[in-house]
Scaffold this motif. Structure first.
Motif, PDB file in Angstrom:
ATOM      1  N   LYS A  84       0.851  -1.189   0.000  1.00 39.16           N
ATOM      2  CA  LYS A  84       0.000   0.000   0.000  1.00 39.16           C
ATOM      3  C   LYS A  84       0.886   1.238   0.000  1.00 39.16           C
ATOM      4  CE  LYS A  84      -4.076  -1.868   2.394  1.00 39.16           C
ATOM      5  NZ  LYS A  84      -5.056  -1.597   1.337  1.00 39.16           N
ATOM      6  N   GLY A  85       0.489   2.225  -0.792  1.00 43.81           N
ATOM      7  CA  GLY A  85       1.204   3.490  -0.816  1.00 43.81           C
ATOM      8  C   GLY A  85       0.270   4.634  -0.486  1.00 43.81           C
ATOM      9  N   PHE A  86       0.775   5.849  -0.631  1.00 44.23           N
ATOM     10  CA  PHE A  86      -0.036   7.021  -0.328  1.00 44.23           C
ATOM     11  C   PHE A  86      -0.820   7.534  -1.536  1.00 44.23           C
ATOM     12  CE2 PHE A  86       2.906   7.601   3.365  1.00 44.23           C
ATOM     13  CZ  PHE A  86       1.922   7.561   4.344  1.00 44.23           C
ATOM     14  N   ASP A  87      -0.562   6.996  -2.721  1.00 45.03           N
ATOM     15  CA  ASP A  87      -1.337   7.407  -3.888  1.00 45.03           C
ATOM     16  C   ASP A  87      -2.804   7.039  -3.676  1.00 45.03           C
ATOM     17  OD1 ASP A  87       0.913   8.330  -5.110  1.00 45.03           O
ATOM     18  OD2 ASP A  87       1.181   6.606  -6.435  1.00 45.03           O
ATOM     19  N   GLY A  88      -3.673   8.031  -3.731  1.00 50.12           N
ATOM     20  CA  GLY A  88      -5.093   7.794  -3.551  1.00 50.12           C
ATOM     21  C   GLY A  88      -5.534   7.634  -2.111  1.00 50.12           C
ATOM     22  N   GLY A 109      11.419  12.528   8.563  1.00 44.12           N
ATOM     23  CA  GLY A 109      12.363  13.085   9.522  1.00 44.12           C
ATOM     24  C   GLY A 109      12.194  12.486  10.905  1.00 44.12           C
ATOM     25  N   PHE A 110      10.974  12.078  11.234  1.00 39.57           N
ATOM     26  CA  PHE A 110      10.738  11.483  12.554  1.00 39.57           C
ATOM     27  C   PHE A 110      11.488  10.164  12.706  1.00 39.57           C
ATOM     28  CE2 PHE A 110       7.573   9.234  10.090  1.00 39.57           C
ATOM     29  CZ  PHE A 110       7.389   8.022  10.733  1.00 39.57           C
ATOM     30  N   VAL A 111      11.703   9.456  11.588  1.00 41.98           N
ATOM     31  CA  VAL A 111      12.475   8.211  11.652  1.00 41.98           C
ATOM     32  C   VAL A 111      13.943   8.527  11.933  1.00 41.98           C
ATOM     33  CG1 VAL A 111      13.179   6.135  10.399  1.00 41.98           C
ATOM     34  CG2 VAL A 111      10.871   7.065  10.081  1.00 41.98           C
ATOM     35  N   ASP A 112      14.467   9.541  11.272  1.00 39.07           N
ATOM     36  CA  ASP A 112      15.854   9.942  11.522  1.00 39.07           C
ATOM     37  C   ASP A 112      16.067  10.330  12.980  1.00 39.07           C
ATOM     38  OD1 ASP A 112      16.624   9.573   8.857  1.00 39.07           O
ATOM     39  OD2 ASP A 112      16.004  11.599   8.296  1.00 39.07           O
ATOM     40  N   ARG A 113      15.019  10.886  13.601  1.00 40.93           N
ATOM     41  CA  ARG A 113      15.137  11.336  14.996  1.00 40.93           C
ATOM     42  C   ARG A 113      14.663  10.277  15.995  1.00 40.93           C
ATOM     43  NH1 ARG A 113      13.014  15.750  12.169  1.00 40.93           N
ATOM     44  NH2 ARG A 113      10.901  15.234  12.860  1.00 40.93           N
ATOM     45  N   ALA A 114      14.330   9.081  15.504  1.00 42.32           N
ATOM     46  CA  ALA A 114      13.863   7.976  16.360  1.00 42.32           C
ATOM     47  C   ALA A 114      12.653   8.386  17.191  1.00 42.32           C
ATOM     48  CB  ALA A 114      14.990   7.464  17.257  1.00 42.32           C
ATOM     49  N   GLU A 115      11.719   9.097  16.555  1.00 45.03           N
ATOM     50  CA  GLU A 115      10.476   9.493  17.210  1.00 45.03           C
ATOM     51  C   GLU A 115       9.379   8.482  16.887  1.00 45.03           C
ATOM     52  OE1 GLU A 115      11.466  14.294  16.893  1.00 45.03           O
ATOM     53  OE2 GLU A 115       9.911  13.398  15.626  1.00 45.03           O
ATOM     54  N   ASP A 116       8.382   8.413  17.761  1.00 43.10           N
ATOM     55  CA  ASP A 116       7.318   7.423  17.619  1.00 43.10           C
ATOM     56  C   ASP A 116       6.022   8.062  17.125  1.00 43.10           C
ATOM     57  OD1 ASP A 116       9.064   5.505  18.655  1.00 43.10           O
ATOM     58  OD2 ASP A 116       8.453   5.936  20.713  1.00 43.10           O
ATOM     59  N   LEU A 117       5.143   7.206  16.604  1.00 43.46           N
ATOM     60  CA  LEU A 117       3.813   7.635  16.184  1.00 43.46           C
ATOM     61  C   LEU A 117       2.786   6.654  16.731  1.00 43.46           C
ATOM     62  CD1 LEU A 117       4.012   8.604  12.384  1.00 43.46           C
ATOM     63  CD2 LEU A 117       3.673  10.140  14.331  1.00 43.46           C
ATOM     64  N   VAL A 118       1.685   7.191  17.223  1.00 40.64           N
ATOM     65  CA  VAL A 118       0.543   6.364  17.595  1.00 40.64           C
ATOM     66  C   VAL A 118      -0.605   6.750  16.670  1.00 40.64           C
ATOM     67  CG1 VAL A 118      -1.116   5.754  19.389  1.00 40.64           C
ATOM     68  CG2 VAL A 118       1.274   6.186  19.997  1.00 40.64           C
ATOM     69  N   LEU A 119      -1.043   5.813  15.853  1.00 43.07           N
ATOM     70  CA  LEU A 119      -2.182   6.022  14.965  1.00 43.07           C
ATOM     71  C   LEU A 119      -3.395   5.438  15.679  1.00 43.07           C
ATOM     72  CD1 LEU A 119      -0.514   4.979  11.571  1.00 43.07           C
ATOM     73  CD2 LEU A 119      -0.353   7.145  12.823  1.00 43.07           C
ATOM     74  N   TYR A 120      -4.214   6.329  16.234  1.00 45.50           N
ATOM     75  CA  TYR A 120      -5.276   5.912  17.148  1.00 45.50           C
ATOM     76  C   TYR A 120      -6.644   6.327  16.616  1.00 45.50           C
ATOM     77  CZ  TYR A 120      -8.639   6.892  20.865  1.00 45.50           C
ATOM     78  OH  TYR A 120      -9.788   7.002  21.593  1.00 45.50           O
ATOM     79  N   GLY A 121      -7.616   5.415  16.728  1.00 45.66           N
ATOM     80  CA  GLY A 121      -8.967   5.814  16.378  1.00 45.66           C
ATOM     81  C   GLY A 121      -9.842   4.664  15.937  1.00 45.66           C
ATOM     82  N   ASP A 122     -10.906   5.036  15.237  1.00 45.48           N
ATOM     83  CA  ASP A 122     -11.947   4.088  14.866  1.00 45.48           C
ATOM     84  C   ASP A 122     -11.427   3.017  13.910  1.00 45.48           C
ATOM     85  OD1 ASP A 122     -13.676   5.631  16.367  1.00 45.48           O
ATOM     86  OD2 ASP A 122     -14.367   6.806  14.644  1.00 45.48           O
ATOM     87  N   VAL A 123     -12.097   1.882  13.943  1.00 45.86           N
ATOM     88  CA  VAL A 123     -11.754   0.771  13.051  1.00 45.86           C
ATOM     89  C   VAL A 123     -12.082   1.145  11.604  1.00 45.86           C
ATOM     90  CG1 VAL A 123     -12.349  -1.606  12.439  1.00 45.86           C
ATOM     91  CG2 VAL A 123     -12.107  -0.957  14.847  1.00 45.86           C
ATOM     92  N   GLY A 124     -11.198   0.754  10.696  1.00 45.41           N
ATOM     93  CA  GLY A 124     -11.474   0.919   9.271  1.00 45.41           C
ATOM     94  C   GLY A 124     -11.276   2.312   8.723  1.00 45.41           C
ATOM     95  N   CYS A 125     -10.524   3.153   9.437  1.00 43.80           N
ATOM     96  CA  CYS A 125     -10.347   4.545   9.002  1.00 43.80           C
ATOM     97  C   CYS A 125      -8.984   4.820   8.374  1.00 43.80           C
ATOM     98  CB  CYS A 125     -10.572   5.492  10.178  1.00 43.80           C
ATOM     99  SG  CYS A 125     -12.291   5.557  10.728  1.00 43.80           S
ATOM    100  N   GLY A 126      -8.196   3.784   8.136  1.00 41.09           N
ATOM    101  CA  GLY A 126      -6.944   3.980   7.409  1.00 41.09           C
ATOM    102  C   GLY A 126      -5.684   3.960   8.243  1.00 41.09           C
ATOM    103  N   LYS A 127      -5.766   3.492   9.488  1.00 39.65           N
ATOM    104  CA  LYS A 127      -4.574   3.474  10.337  1.00 39.65           C
ATOM    105  C   LYS A 127      -3.518   2.505   9.796  1.00 39.65           C
ATOM    106  CE  LYS A 127      -6.739   2.285  14.113  1.00 39.65           C
ATOM    107  NZ  LYS A 127      -8.112   2.129  13.532  1.00 39.65           N
ATOM    108  N   THR A 128      -3.938   1.277   9.528  1.00 42.20           N
ATOM    109  CA  THR A 128      -2.988   0.284   9.027  1.00 42.20           C
ATOM    110  C   THR A 128      -2.471   0.674   7.649  1.00 42.20           C
ATOM    111  OG1 THR A 128      -3.983  -1.507  10.319  1.00 42.20           O
ATOM    112  CG2 THR A 128      -2.694  -2.142   8.388  1.00 42.20           C
ATOM    113  N   MET A 130      -2.013   3.699   6.529  1.00 47.99           N
ATOM    114  CA  MET A 130      -0.995   4.731   6.731  1.00 47.99           C
ATOM    115  C   MET A 130       0.300   4.122   7.245  1.00 47.99           C
ATOM    116  SD  MET A 130      -1.022   8.187   9.116  1.00 47.99           S
ATOM    117  CE  MET A 130      -2.159   9.106   8.079  1.00 47.99           C
ATOM    118  N   ALA A 131       0.193   3.164   8.157  1.00 51.78           N
ATOM    119  CA  ALA A 131       1.392   2.537   8.712  1.00 51.78           C
ATOM    120  C   ALA A 131       2.168   1.783   7.635  1.00 51.78           C
ATOM    121  CB  ALA A 131       1.006   1.594   9.845  1.00 51.78           C
ATOM    122  N   ILE A 132       1.453   1.030   6.795  1.00 52.27           N
ATOM    123  CA  ILE A 132       2.122   0.291   5.718  1.00 52.27           C
ATOM    124  C   ILE A 132       2.746   1.254   4.718  1.00 52.27           C
ATOM    125  CG2 ILE A 132       1.769  -1.254   3.753  1.00 52.27           C
ATOM    126  CD1 ILE A 132      -0.448  -2.621   5.378  1.00 52.27           C
ATOM    127  N   ALA A 133       1.986   2.275   4.316  1.00 52.04           N
ATOM    128  CA  ALA A 133       2.494   3.228   3.326  1.00 52.04           C
ATOM    129  C   ALA A 133       3.727   3.959   3.847  1.00 52.04           C
ATOM    130  CB  ALA A 133       1.401   4.225   2.953  1.00 52.04           C
TER     131      ALA A 133
END
Length: 260
Positions: A84-88, A109-128, A130-133
């Motif tokens: 999965k990518g970000f196209d579309g 840049g957040f990867v270069d700085r070893a920062e974390d992300l929490v993708l939080y919310g409703d089921v089926g809204c694109g969290k996974t 976004m994580a894969i892309a």
């Protein structure tokens, strides 16, 4: 070879266009290739303009091939469940922090700085998605990535421990610059598994980025880890160098379901 003949060869050779390159450019192109520098430098010093062009084209093609092979290997080794990518991508259900958004996500840049992300919310809204892309984008840029669901990671760690190779497994995971832990909280994890998961998170702190996807707010992470103190320790590490992207909306799968 006469000067005029060599000049013509510099432009075309064997029916194809040959680039014009300087000795320094050829040496730079060969920088990452397994060649003896002193031998190459001697060859380049005596090469005609046409020969330099052929060498430059060869090295460019070799570098492009190596880059593509590395990209494919990184994507294969990451363990993504699908491509999965970000196209579309539908950004409408994602709400970013005020000082950090789509551009900062995609420049990695957040990867270069070893920062974390929490993708939080409703089921089926694109969290996974976004994580894969995001992981795919990191692979495209030459960064090692590993992708696991929380439950599969725990099972993997438990199996490694039972086979007396937990340290080796942790080192293998630790070679990633970006670690994705998907579906945290979707399936229950016992206290033994929670301790193993905590070890991965603790080992990653300030060393690599971790992206979590979850439908649980922080206040319920104690349910995942089975221990409020352990959950608090995980949250403390994430909050120190991390951000939350919130997702709200109707499930994409429901809105595109055939059973309507």
């Amino acid at each position: 070879m006469s000067e005029s003949t060599d000049a013509a060869a510099c432009g075309r050779r064997g029916g194809r266009t040959v680039s014009k390159s300087t000795p320094d450019e050829v040496m730079e192109l060969a920088c990452g290739l397994p060649l003896t520098r002193s031998v190459l430098r001697s060859v380049v010093a005596d090469a005609t303009p046409g020969q330099l062009g052929v060498l430059a084209d060869l090295f460019r093609a070799e570098n492009a091939s190596r880059t593509e092979s590395r990209r494919a290997r990184l994507i294969r080794n990451a363990g993504f469940p699908c491509v999965k990518g970000f196209d579309g991508y539908d950004w409408g259900m994602a709400s970013f922090p005020a000082d950090w958004g789509r551009e900062q996500l995609m420049d990695l840049g957040f990867v270069d700085r070893a920062e974390d992300l929490v993708l939080y919310g409703d089921v089926g809204c694109g969290k996974t998605h976004m994580a894969i892309a995001t992981g795919m984008l990191a692979c495209e840029r030459g960064m090692p990535v590993r992708f696991f669901t929380a439950s599969s990671l725990v099972m993997r760690l438990r199996r490694a421990r039972d086979e007396n190779r937990l340290d080796a497994e942790l080192r293998a995971i630790g070679r990633a610059r970006l670690l994705v832990i998907d579906e945290l909280g979707y399936l229950p994890i016992d206290i033994d598994g929670a301790r193993l998961l905590f070890q991965v998170v603790a080992d990653s702190y300030e060393k690599r980025s971790v992206v979590f996807t979850t439908n649980l707010e922080f206040g319920r992470w104690g349910e995942v880890f089975g221990d409020g103190d352990m959950a608090a320790a995980v949250i403390d590490r994430i909050v120190h160098h991390g951000r939350i992207v919130r997702f709200r909306g109707e499930s994409y799968r429901n809105s595109h379901s055939l059973m309507r």
